[in-house]
Write an enzyme that holds these catalytic residues in place. Sequence first.
Site, short mmCIF file in Angstrom:
data_model
loop_
_atom_site.label_atom_id
_atom_site.label_comp_id
_atom_site.label_asym_id
_atom_site.label_seq_id
_atom_site.Cartn_x
_atom_site.Cartn_y
_atom_site.Cartn_z
N HIS A 12 54.20 50.09 35.70
CA HIS A 12 52.90 49.87 36.38
C HIS A 12 52.36 48.51 35.94
O HIS A 12 51.87 48.37 34.82
CB HIS A 12 51.90 50.97 36.04
CG HIS A 12 50.61 50.84 36.79
ND1 HIS A 12 50.04 51.87 37.50
CD2 HIS A 12 49.76 49.79 36.95
CE1 HIS A 12 48.91 51.46 38.05
NE2 HIS A 12 48.71 50.20 37.73
N HIS A 14 50.33 44.63 37.17
CA HIS A 14 49.67 43.70 38.11
C HIS A 14 50.08 42.28 37.76
O HIS A 14 49.78 41.82 36.65
CB HIS A 14 48.15 43.83 38.02
CG HIS A 14 47.66 45.19 38.38
ND1 HIS A 14 47.27 45.54 39.66
CD2 HIS A 14 47.52 46.31 37.62
CE1 HIS A 14 46.90 46.82 39.67
NE2 HIS A 14 47.05 47.31 38.45
N LYS A 98 51.46 52.95 46.84
CA LYS A 98 50.33 53.14 45.93
C LYS A 98 49.11 53.64 46.68
O LYS A 98 48.67 53.03 47.68
CB LYS A 98 50.00 51.80 45.25
CG LYS A 98 48.83 51.85 44.28
CD LYS A 98 49.16 52.61 43.00
CE LYS A 98 47.93 52.83 42.15
NZ LYS A 98 47.59 51.71 41.30
N HIS A 135 46.39 56.25 41.97
CA HIS A 135 45.20 55.95 41.17
C HIS A 135 44.30 57.18 41.30
O HIS A 135 43.67 57.38 42.33
CB HIS A 135 44.49 54.68 41.65
CG HIS A 135 43.31 54.33 40.77
ND1 HIS A 135 43.30 53.24 39.95
CD2 HIS A 135 42.15 54.98 40.56
CE1 HIS A 135 42.16 53.22 39.27
NE2 HIS A 135 41.43 54.26 39.63
N HIS A 173 48.45 55.63 34.94
CA HIS A 173 47.52 55.35 33.85
C HIS A 173 46.60 56.53 33.54
O HIS A 173 45.38 56.43 33.65
CB HIS A 173 46.69 54.08 34.12
CG HIS A 173 46.17 53.91 35.52
ND1 HIS A 173 45.44 54.87 36.18
CD2 HIS A 173 46.26 52.87 36.38
CE1 HIS A 173 45.12 54.41 37.37
NE2 HIS A 173 45.61 53.21 37.53
N ASP A 245 49.82 48.87 33.08
CA ASP A 245 48.65 48.52 33.88
C ASP A 245 48.05 47.21 33.39
O ASP A 245 46.83 47.01 33.45
CB ASP A 245 47.60 49.63 33.89
CG ASP A 245 46.59 49.45 35.03
OD1 ASP A 245 46.89 48.73 35.99
OD2 ASP A 245 45.49 50.03 34.94
O1 DOR Z 1 41.65 48.32 35.02
C1 DOR Z 1 42.20 48.24 36.10
N1 DOR Z 1 42.53 47.04 36.65
N2 DOR Z 1 42.46 49.36 36.77
C2 DOR Z 1 42.91 49.34 38.02
O2 DOR Z 1 43.08 50.39 38.59
C3 DOR Z 1 43.14 48.08 38.74
C4 DOR Z 1 43.36 46.98 37.81
C5 DOR Z 1 43.24 45.62 38.49
O3 DOR Z 1 43.92 45.40 39.50
O4 DOR Z 1 42.49 44.78 38.00
ZN ZN Z 2 46.87 49.27 37.95
#
Ligand code: DOR
Ligand code: ZN
Length: 341
Positions: A12, A14, A98, A135, A173, A245
């Site tokens: 997971h 970003h 997602k 989520h 998460h 995450d």
């Molecule tokens: O803390 C987070 N940041 N939780 C999420 O679900 C998204 C993520 C983000 O993309 O910044």
């Molecule tokens: Zn995330």
Amino acid sequence: MRLTLIQPDDWHLHLRDGSVLETTVPDTAQSFARAIVMPNLKPPVASVEAAKAYRDRILSAVPEGLHFEPLMTLYLTPDLSPQTIKAASETDFIHGVKLYPKGATTNSDSGVKSLDGMMPTLEAMAQYGLPLLVHGEVTEREIDIFDREAVFIETILAPLMQRIPTLRVVLEHITTKDSVDFVKAHPEMGATITAHHLIYDRNDMLAGGIRPHLYCLPILKRSLHRDALVEAATSGLPQFFLGTDSAPHAVGDKESDCGCAGCYTAPHALELYAEVFEAAGRLDRLEGFASLFGPAFYRLPVNSGTITLEKRPSVVPMSRPFGDTEVRLLRGGETLTWSIA
Ligand code: DOR
Ligand code: ZN
């Protein structure tokens, strides 16, 4: 002391887009062979073509000499069709879809308000074996933010799994004992656990001063939930696997009147997990969590390389370049006990 593991993956992640890929991709690729890449860009990654183009941009940012495979996901928008699911399942680079409840978190405006109209798409996912990555938080204003995950499980996830029992689900998460118990009661499902939810509870974020760099979603909970997460991560149960995450935001977007949710852990995530497993007396179970259980769930081969950690203190840098600004690292300035050899 040294610890050699089969090379891990991040289930997971970003990476964002554009010039920041020059930071985010190398930071992950130095430890992880593959990562499930979240689709919450603006606009969202919601077609096979968009996922392919995003994957190419990520691959262009992989440093020479490192191998990294981005495992792409599609964003469940209200228009995501069963035809797109079939097409995605026929690629070798899309590995999940997602679900962002509309309004739940960063760039979730394109998410779904209700799953009622999404049954044909979700049924196609079950038919073609494409996992739903969840989520798990409701978004109603009247539901307390600390209860949103538990309420989601009861009112949305459990009914969905009853309606489509063959849908493959990863609860992402997880932050509560309720989620740990729910996952254990459904042996066919998976769950990712972040490093920050294993290390911190809500007091760390809110007592004695507000710490915006610990603000993430789902929000940190009370310590009994953190204890349950540590127990689950170190249990050796294959349903629980590593997903950082890691979610970078420019420092000014975190330290703000309305700060963004997300912790940047990619550069040192493996070292953070090692500390947690060692403190639990379960370093022997880190490899399963980090390197074996994720591939088993996603029906992918285990990596062939290895990575070695050594017990050597290293100071976490305060920040990393982030386009024309910077991103703060979780535990920036602090000393970690494990380092990559
Ligand atoms: O803390 C987070 N940041 N939780 C999420 O679900 C998204 C993520 C983000 O993309 O910044
Ligand atoms: Zn995330």
